[in-house]
Design an enzyme around this catalytic site. Sequence first.
Site, PDB file in Angstrom:
ATOM      1  N   HIS A  55       0.902  -1.280  -0.241  1.00 45.20           N
ATOM      2  CA  HIS A  55      -0.113  -0.304  -0.402  1.00 45.20           C
ATOM      3  C   HIS A  55       0.799   0.873   0.125  1.00 45.20           C
ATOM      4  O   HIS A  55       1.894   1.010   0.593  1.00 45.20           O
ATOM      5  CB  HIS A  55      -1.241  -0.014   1.312  1.00 45.20           C
ATOM      6  CG  HIS A  55      -2.249  -0.518   0.808  1.00 45.20           C
ATOM      7  ND1 HIS A  55      -3.398  -1.077   1.945  1.00 45.20           N
ATOM      8  CD2 HIS A  55      -3.361  -1.555   0.120  1.00 45.20           C
ATOM      9  CE1 HIS A  55      -4.308  -2.276   1.401  1.00 45.20           C
ATOM     10  NE2 HIS A  55      -3.904  -2.148   0.167  1.00 45.20           N
ATOM     11  N   ASP A  71       0.891   3.947   1.239  1.00 46.71           N
ATOM     12  CA  ASP A  71       1.429   4.616   2.819  1.00 46.71           C
ATOM     13  C   ASP A  71       2.193   4.106   3.199  1.00 46.71           C
ATOM     14  O   ASP A  71       2.959   4.776   3.826  1.00 46.71           O
ATOM     15  CB  ASP A  71       0.367   5.057   3.588  1.00 46.71           C
ATOM     16  CG  ASP A  71      -0.549   3.816   4.005  1.00 46.71           C
ATOM     17  OD1 ASP A  71      -0.614   3.232   3.451  1.00 46.71           O
ATOM     18  OD2 ASP A  71      -1.030   3.710   5.031  1.00 46.71           O
ATOM     19  N   ASP A 121       0.271  -3.640   7.992  1.00 50.76           N
ATOM     20  CA  ASP A 121      -1.318  -3.892   8.733  1.00 50.76           C
ATOM     21  C   ASP A 121      -1.413  -5.134   8.379  1.00 50.76           C
ATOM     22  O   ASP A 121      -1.718  -5.530   7.627  1.00 50.76           O
ATOM     23  CB  ASP A 121      -2.038  -2.885   7.780  1.00 50.76           C
ATOM     24  CG  ASP A 121      -1.603  -0.850   6.836  1.00 50.76           C
ATOM     25  OD1 ASP A 121      -0.620  -0.974   8.199  1.00 50.76           O
ATOM     26  OD2 ASP A 121      -2.377  -1.009   6.187  1.00 50.76           O
ATOM     27  N   HIS A 152      -0.109   3.943  13.604  1.00 47.92           N
ATOM     28  CA  HIS A 152      -0.735   3.978  12.507  1.00 47.92           C
ATOM     29  C   HIS A 152      -1.804   4.126  12.667  1.00 47.92           C
ATOM     30  O   HIS A 152      -3.057   3.826  12.033  1.00 47.92           O
ATOM     31  CB  HIS A 152      -0.228   2.330  11.628  1.00 47.92           C
ATOM     32  CG  HIS A 152      -0.928   2.422  10.058  1.00 47.92           C
ATOM     33  ND1 HIS A 152      -2.570   2.422  10.304  1.00 47.92           N
ATOM     34  CD2 HIS A 152      -0.723   2.105   9.209  1.00 47.92           C
ATOM     35  CE1 HIS A 152      -2.510   2.144   8.869  1.00 47.92           C
ATOM     36  NE2 HIS A 152      -1.272   1.934   8.027  1.00 47.92           N
TER      37      HIS A 152
HETATM   38 ZN   LIG Z   1      -2.617  -0.773   4.192  1.00 46.97          ZN
END
Ligand SMILES: [Zn+2]
Lengths: 319, 319
Positions: A64, A66, A210, A268
């Site tokens: 991803h 970010d 994540d 996060h």
């Molecule tokens: Zn992610």
Amino acid sequence: MQITFLGTSSGVPTRSRNVSSVALRLPQRAELWLFDCGEGTQHQILKSELKVSQLSRIFITHMHGDHIFGLMGLLASCGLAGNVDRVDIYGPPGLNDYLQACSRYSHTHFSYPVKVHAVKPGVIYEDDEFSVTCNQLHHRIPAFGYRIAEKDRVGRFDVEKAKAMEIPPGRIYGQLKRGETVTLSDGRVIHGNELCGPTEIGRKIAYCTDTIYCDTAVELAQDADVLIHEATFAHQDSEMAFQRLHSTTTMAAQTALTAGARRLIMTHFSPRYAPGNVVELKDLLREARAIFPKTEMAHDFMNYEVPRRREKELILAKN
Amino acid sequence: MQITFLGTSSGVPTRSRNVSSVALRLPQRAELWLFDCGEGTQHQILKSELKVSQLSRIFITHMHGDHIFGLMGLLASCGLAGNVDRVDIYGPPGLNDYLQACSRYSHTHFSYPVKVHAVKPGVIYEDDEFSVTCNQLHHRIPAFGYRIAEKDRVGRFDVEKAKAMEIPPGRIYGQLKRGETVTLSDGRVIHGNELCGPTEIGRKIAYCTDTIYCDTAVELAQDADVLIHEATFAHQDSEMAFQRLHSTTTMAAQTALTAGARRLIMTHFSPRYAPGNVVELKDLLREARAIFPKTEMAHDFMNYEVPRRREKELILAKN
Ligand SMILES: [Zn+2]
Ligand SMILES: [Zn+2]
């Protein structure tokens, strides 16, 4: 082992929090490792006391934006600064193709070796002092958590005591330092541990982002000195966490508790919990501490020196 | 037309200067245009008073990383913020493929239309108020300079005077406002310009980076109200400028002078001229002003409101 948080916001940067990146300094070998590299990571390093010239390894959790959009800029700048020897990058399959494509379109040629390693569950890096293990987490796309384990070390060798015992210096000292048992020429049998201080227990760090709550995160964090775990959402926003496969504070805390981790640092965070909103970050901290009291919240440029257990135990013994 | 410099360093960011990006605000239509988008441009916008929700067009000069590595992050964040209608991006061939590849590898799906236009020399955008022209500069890879020209506007229509002259309101007013000549029913012939203020001369901005001195930059900057031109190197470092196909201060100034520009703002400075070095940025300014006195140096977050010539001339007339 010194941890510096370079970005602690999820998805988008805010005025006070950049997107994901965590630095790990290994001062004893003058190395800097990075975990994730969101856009602006090189800018954060510039503002910190970290030395980009020490950068040697980058671990990427997932693709991803970010978590990866700062990679090309950082690598390009390292090349222009001309003070980086070699960078090894570890991450999901696809990372190498992404970097190759970006390099090609932007006409970027690195002046130093950049080697990209596609990870799969298991040990992905090992040397005399450290091992790094990864395992797959549970996110919308393949995402990997990392465990960095310092190896246990035999305690400090007591040279004065060895001299007092009239053990002849030289090769025998080396054997004793490694904890081996030696028979001297005069017939005495000496055990290395008699002359070595207590074993230095290696420190363990887990980095899980994540992900929604998953067993592999618990495994990676087993007995860790510190677990860095994402906590995108407050407990009341669990439904969004399930939809987007992110964690709530309570999932992060439960992971630390089940794993028997010594400390949890959450990161996060969704920008929706910025000061002034209905739910704020201090509420997220309260939720997590109700389950796992030794919880902290990361903020950009926060430093955390992972304590040695041996030192800790000595301190406890003194009290 | 308000210009805000978001990044003024060449190649790599420094503590005080980010890599290239320039914002152009068009307050009369609540639009924000960007020229180049180095890494961290979205962070700079966050720190500025610009509204990312107004972003409508992005013009990219060339594919070097310090001009494009902020694009994906900015576009992704616009999507997450959910307040952008549509973004048109203009740039060299290859830009679309680059963005497609990045989107694919990072699983980024924009929630609003993003249209990429490959530019070639000529008019690349035009509406009732503005036209944007580009032409190829002289750099190591294809690079395009841009000229943004506001169209001339008929001056303000003097309604009071029209009424006093007993011109019947309605359709005829519209014709006179456009500067047309009208024959009234009573036989009088009225010229629109008798009732309109002085023509508002459209403003012209040229943006030329990265390039060594070239004739196309002079053409783009012809009679411009402001020329934004790269000046990576001091005059004494001309050899590097020739090797890397960048400009010195003197080349930037010569371009402004030859083009008859009204003002020059230099940007894209090599970090080697940071304060404390042998040659500093103030030396670069002195060099340029020796050739073109109306020179300024950009710094991050510097604003420049492009003055209207009509207003300027009125002011001159008063003095
Ligand atoms: Zn992610
Ligand atoms: Zn360039």
